[in-house]
Design an enzyme around this catalytic site. Structure first.
Site: not given
Ligand code: FAD
Ligand code: NAD
Length: 478
Positions: A191, A450
């Site tokens: 992130i 290619h």
């Molecule tokens: P979530 O997407 O978190 O969905 C969980 C849902 O459960 C939510 O809608 C929530 O409202 C609902 N919920 C929770 N508790 C309850 C309850 N008790 N009752 C009813 N509803 C409930 N992953 C990638 O693979 N590629 C990426 O490019 C990528 N980019 C990311 C960028 C950012 C900024 C962030 C924050 C994450 C990114 N991720 C990416 C990670 C990805 O978003 C998560 O891995 C994914 O959304 C997980 O899916 P999930 O369905 O497990 O949970």
């Molecule tokens: P991350 O685990 O990728 O990175 C967190 C970073 O913060 C690590 O390098 C860690 O060493 C550092 N860190 C932890 N505590 C710290 C502190 N106190 N001070 C300074 N550095 C510290 O986590 P993220 O970037 O927050 O992303 C969260 C999750 O969302 C990840 O598991 C990732 O897989 C998922 N995500 C995936 C994508 C993608 O697939 N392109 C994009 C965004 C997020």
């Protein structure tokens, strides 16, 4: 509303909505409950669609196009004078994409006859669920099978509590209405690098404070080294081995105190993004008698097939062990739905691709060189640089490489690691190859169009035995 279901899915993010749609396709009477409230009201799609994968990629795409138009098109003979970015318009377009996609998920649930319920769910013993709608009285549902897909939320750190708009998490960083002059990012993870890239391209001076001494330790070391070099050349100031100790929000700026080795330092930023990881989310989900247990890190405990300790209750996605990636959750959701219907699929956790959508992009599947060494594997390496690619030269984008690791004796591909333009798409070829148990020679014997960037995967596979055509090779087998 009938209160009896074959399957109730709790959570409508990527893991949950895939599970629900697949279960309904298989003829199971299915409900999906989600409590997310988006900008336009209740929304399915979870973190990924609302505040994760999709909105971040919309901003990454816009910011890259802007940067290229302003700084790089001149080299191609395209003259653009005075390119500027309208940040509120960029954010509004991102919101429109989110709205289209979350609305699309609601339509898909409907057209598959999934009962979509907006509100929160709580699980009791015997697969009884209390559903509390956003407006109205709670009701009880009874399910033969329950799939929990409640996802994850950002981790906060005590020295840097979030404020209304100065210290934000990834969700806040998708909403800035102007470009912060100085942007501090805590955490050089996925992130931090993606959102840091967005705002740097638009003009922020970005400083990334990372606790670890290593940059991207989960990536292959050649790729991580190249990535750090590229990000620093772009002007991202990555400071490793820093420990944030405090924060002082002022009226328009925020001071961050941190330690490097034993030295105390302070920096002032216009905005700070805390991106130090995410944690599983199970708040108000489980009654004490639900029979579902958590592990020591707060994830719902499941076996390889995503079964919890409670019979008939499964959990998938970010709320269980494994990488927090949308596609990993989607495949788990589908596997569980199919198993409930009596099929026997499994998720292959050895071929989960990882992508970081920076520029250059970073992508990999399988094991890294350092993992193979630590595990005592005998392996060979083939590296092909993008700078030797005709297509990369034609597109004026020659940064990066593809690295193939294959077993020394069997030639089976063990890992593929990429950095460069469009590698988020190229990695799929490596995933398919590994899923089919391909050898490096199989890829070498396959014909690639290619000129394409895909040819570099071909060349890197050939390079494991010194056969690459477009680079000088030190090792050469006959
Ligand atoms: P979530 O997407 O978190 O969905 C969980 C849902 O459960 C939510 O809608 C929530 O409202 C609902 N919920 C929770 N508790 C309850 C309850 N008790 N009752 C009813 N509803 C409930 N992953 C990638 O693979 N590629 C990426 O490019 C990528 N980019 C990311 C960028 C950012 C900024 C962030 C924050 C994450 C990114 N991720 C990416 C990670 C990805 O978003 C998560 O891995 C994914 O959304 C997980 O899916 P999930 O369905 O497990 O949970
Ligand atoms: P991350 O685990 O990728 O990175 C967190 C970073 O913060 C690590 O390098 C860690 O060493 C550092 N860190 C932890 N505590 C710290 C502190 N106190 N001070 C300074 N550095 C510290 O986590 P993220 O970037 O927050 O992303 C969260 C999750 O969302 C990840 O598991 C990732 O897989 C998922 N995500 C995936 C994508 C993608 O697939 N392109 C994009 C965004 C997020």
């Amino acid at each position: 509303m009938s209160d009896q279901y074959d399957v109730v899915v709790i959570g409508g993010g990527p893991a949950g909505y895939h599970a629900a749609i697949r279960a309904a396709q298989l003829g199971l009477n299915t409900a999906c409950i989600d409590k997310w409230i988006g900008k336009e009201g209740p929304a399915f799609g979870g973190t990924c669609l609302n505040v994760g994968c999709i909105p971040s990629k919309a901003l990454l795409d816009t910011s890259l196009k802007f940067l290229q138009a302003r700084d790089e098109y001149g080299e191609l003979g395209i003259k653009i004078k005075g390119a500027s970015v309208d940040v509120p318009a960029m954010i509004a377009r991102k919101d429109q994409v989110v709205q289209n996609l979350t609305g699309g998920v609601a339509s898909l649930l409907k057209s598959n006859n999934v009962t979509a319920l907006t509100g929160s769910a709580r699980l009791h013993a015997g697969r009884v669920i209390t559903f509390t709608p956003h407006e109205g009285e709670p009701t009880q549902l009874q399910a033969e099978h329950v799939i929990i897909a409640t996802g994850s939320v950002p981790v906060d750190i005590p020295p840097c509590p979030l404020t209304d708009d100065l210290i934000v998490d990834s969700t806040g960083a998708l909403e800035f209405q102007s470009v912060p002059k100085r942007l501090g990012i805590i955490g050089a993870g996925v992130i931090g690098l993606e959102l840091g890239s967005v705002w740097r391209r638009l003009g922020s001076q970005v400083v990334v404070l990372e606790a670890l001494e290593d940059f991207l330790p989960m990536a292959d070391k050649n790729i991580a080294r190249e990535a750090k070099k590229q990000f620093e050349a772009q002007g991202m100031d990555v400071r490793l081995g820093t420990r944030v100790t405090g924060s002082t929000p002022l009226s328009k700026t925020v001071k961050i105190q941190y330690m490097v080795v034993e030295e105390e330092r302070e920096e002032t930023f216009d905005k700070v993004i805390v991106a130090v990881g995410r944690r599983p989310y199970t708040e108000n989900l489980l009654e004490p008698d639900s029979g579902v247990n958590l592990d020591e890190r707060g994830f719902i405990y499941v076996n390889d097939l995503c079964s919890t300790d409670s019979p008939g209750v499964y959990a998938v996605g970010d709320v269980v062990r494994g990488p927090m990636l949308a596609h990993k959750g989607m495949e788990e959701g589908i596997m569980v739905a199919e198993r409930i219907a009596g099929h026997k699929p499994m998720v292959n956790y050895d071929t989960v691709p990882s992508v970081i959508y920076t520029h250059p992009e970073i992508a990999w599947v399988g094991r890294t060189e350092q993992e193979l060494k630590a595990q005592g594997e005998n392996f060979k390496t083939g590296i092909f640089p993008m700078s030797a690619s005709g297509r990369a030269m034609a597109s004026a984008d020659t940064v990066g490489m593809i690295k193939v690791l294959a077993d020394e004796e069997t030639d089976r591909i063990l890992g593929v690691h990429m950095i460069g333009a469009h590698v988020s798409e190229l990695v799929a070829e490596a995933v398919i190859a590994m899923e089919f148990g391909s050898s490096a020679e199989d890829i070498g014997l396959t014909m690639f169009a290619h000129p394409t960037l895909s040819e570099e995967f071909h060349e890197a596979a050939l390079a494991t035995d010194g056969h690459a055509i477009h680079i000088a090779s030190r090792k050469r087998k006959k």
